[in-house]
Motif scaffolding. Sequence first.
Motif, short mmCIF file in Angstrom:
data_model
loop_
_atom_site.label_atom_id
_atom_site.label_comp_id
_atom_site.label_asym_id
_atom_site.label_seq_id
_atom_site.Cartn_x
_atom_site.Cartn_y
_atom_site.Cartn_z
N ALA A 164 -7.17 -39.21 -11.49
CA ALA A 164 -7.66 -38.37 -10.38
C ALA A 164 -9.13 -38.62 -10.11
O ALA A 164 -9.57 -38.70 -8.95
CB ALA A 164 -7.40 -36.90 -10.69
N ASP A 165 -9.94 -38.74 -11.16
CA ASP A 165 -11.36 -39.00 -10.98
C ASP A 165 -11.59 -40.35 -10.31
O ASP A 165 -12.45 -40.49 -9.44
CB ASP A 165 -12.08 -38.98 -12.34
CG ASP A 165 -12.13 -37.59 -12.95
OD1 ASP A 165 -11.96 -36.60 -12.21
OD2 ASP A 165 -12.33 -37.49 -14.18
N LEU B 36 -12.30 -42.89 -2.97
CA LEU B 36 -12.26 -42.34 -1.62
C LEU B 36 -13.65 -42.25 -1.01
O LEU B 36 -13.81 -42.25 0.22
CB LEU B 36 -11.61 -40.96 -1.63
CG LEU B 36 -10.11 -40.89 -1.91
CD1 LEU B 36 -9.64 -39.45 -1.93
CD2 LEU B 36 -9.33 -41.70 -0.89
N ALA B 37 -14.67 -42.17 -1.85
CA ALA B 37 -16.04 -42.04 -1.37
C ALA B 37 -16.69 -43.38 -1.05
O ALA B 37 -17.80 -43.42 -0.52
CB ALA B 37 -16.88 -41.30 -2.41
N ALA C 124 -5.09 -35.31 -6.41
CA ALA C 124 -5.95 -36.35 -5.84
C ALA C 124 -5.16 -37.24 -4.89
O ALA C 124 -5.69 -37.70 -3.87
CB ALA C 124 -6.59 -37.17 -6.95
N GLU D 261 -4.95 -35.53 -1.67
CA GLU D 261 -6.21 -35.67 -0.94
C GLU D 261 -6.30 -37.04 -0.28
O GLU D 261 -6.78 -37.17 0.86
CB GLU D 261 -7.38 -35.46 -1.90
CG GLU D 261 -7.51 -34.04 -2.44
CD GLU D 261 -8.50 -33.95 -3.59
OE1 GLU D 261 -9.42 -34.79 -3.66
OE2 GLU D 261 -8.36 -33.03 -4.43
N ALA D 262 -5.88 -38.07 -1.01
CA ALA D 262 -5.90 -39.42 -0.44
C ALA D 262 -4.99 -39.51 0.78
O ALA D 262 -5.35 -40.10 1.81
CB ALA D 262 -5.49 -40.44 -1.50
N ILE E 259 -9.53 -41.95 -8.31
CA ILE E 259 -9.10 -41.86 -6.91
C ILE E 259 -10.19 -41.22 -6.07
O ILE E 259 -10.56 -41.73 -5.00
CB ILE E 259 -7.79 -41.06 -6.81
CG1 ILE E 259 -6.64 -41.84 -7.45
CG2 ILE E 259 -7.46 -40.75 -5.34
CD1 ILE E 259 -5.39 -41.01 -7.69
N ARG E 260 -10.73 -40.11 -6.55
CA ARG E 260 -11.74 -39.40 -5.76
C ARG E 260 -13.01 -40.24 -5.62
O ARG E 260 -13.65 -40.24 -4.55
CB ARG E 260 -12.03 -38.05 -6.39
CG ARG E 260 -10.84 -37.09 -6.29
CD ARG E 260 -11.13 -35.71 -6.83
NE ARG E 260 -10.01 -34.81 -6.56
CZ ARG E 260 -9.22 -34.29 -7.50
NH1 ARG E 260 -9.43 -34.58 -8.79
NH2 ARG E 260 -8.22 -33.49 -7.17
N SER E 261 -13.39 -40.98 -6.65
CA SER E 261 -14.55 -41.86 -6.55
C SER E 261 -14.30 -42.97 -5.54
O SER E 261 -15.18 -43.32 -4.74
CB SER E 261 -14.89 -42.45 -7.92
OG SER E 261 -15.32 -41.45 -8.82
#
Length: 323
Positions: free
Chosen positions: A181-182, A188-189, A215, A218-219, A184-186
């Motif tokens: 999850a971390d 996405l930025a 996550a 969110e993607a 993926i979120r990184s």
Amino acid sequence: MPFARLNRATTPTSHIGLGLAAVGRPGYITPHRDRDLPGDRSADALRAHTHELLDAAYAQGVRYVDAARSYGRAEEFLASWLTARPDVTDVVVGSKWGYTYTADWRSDAETHEVKDRSLAAFERQHAETAGLLGDRLDLYQIHSVTADSPVLSDKDLHARLAELAAKGTTVGFSVSGPRQADAIRSALAVTVDGEPLFRTVQATYNALETSAGPALAEAHDAGLTVIVKEAMANGRLAGTEAPAVVREIGAEAGLDADAVALALVLHQPWAGVVLSGAATVTQLAANLHAPLLDLDADRLDRLAALVEEPEAYWRHRASLPWS
């Protein structure tokens, strides 16, 4: 986006893809490979085996195929299959770079693949992939990004990937490990000239490992196509290896355990493509029954009890033997 082709498809199997990790090389971390692969695991034998599997997948509506540079000769096998079937123009082809195959066609090698996600590695591996798949390559993904991967901050690499995207190849990434999850979120930025770089994400999600779910949602909401790998947890959710509740739900519906495992992932509203890792035509046929399964609230609750802590799940995965 190449996945628009899948969105226009109407067959129930169009959003099940075929991953070639288990058939592009003689060794992998799924059980019963002595039963699933030909006794002769030469390149010629596995090429013929892979072509048979691809023929069966295409005939039953599968339209996404996933390979990687580290999957032995998977890209080569896929390329020769496509060349021999010029009328097959509606298959979406994805591959990955960032790991190099090092097992020298042995299942008992000490090291099967080596990580290198440098710009130099990208240039080398993209040239190798392009030499095999040419303009049939729709999607090129960074392989197994983790939350602490330097690749997420490599601006020179990002610029080169953006150039690739501008020429028509979709750029994506896959993730691995307990902090998916971390990662993926990184990812996405990550932007280039103010625009998001990545258009797809591939992650592990299954009845045992669900931690990436929020996550991935969110993607999906951000416009990425979500590809799910290891829906059967490298064999832990298939056949006699599956927990009793998975086999029981399958028996209730007249289906195999692996169809239950895939159905759970297909049930997620953010899942765009769910990969079958079938190594045989029989396994593939069983997998493709997944859309038939009705997962009501009771069945979902029973499956939810299987979830493991991410760290425990990934420790177990790391302990699986290559065979």
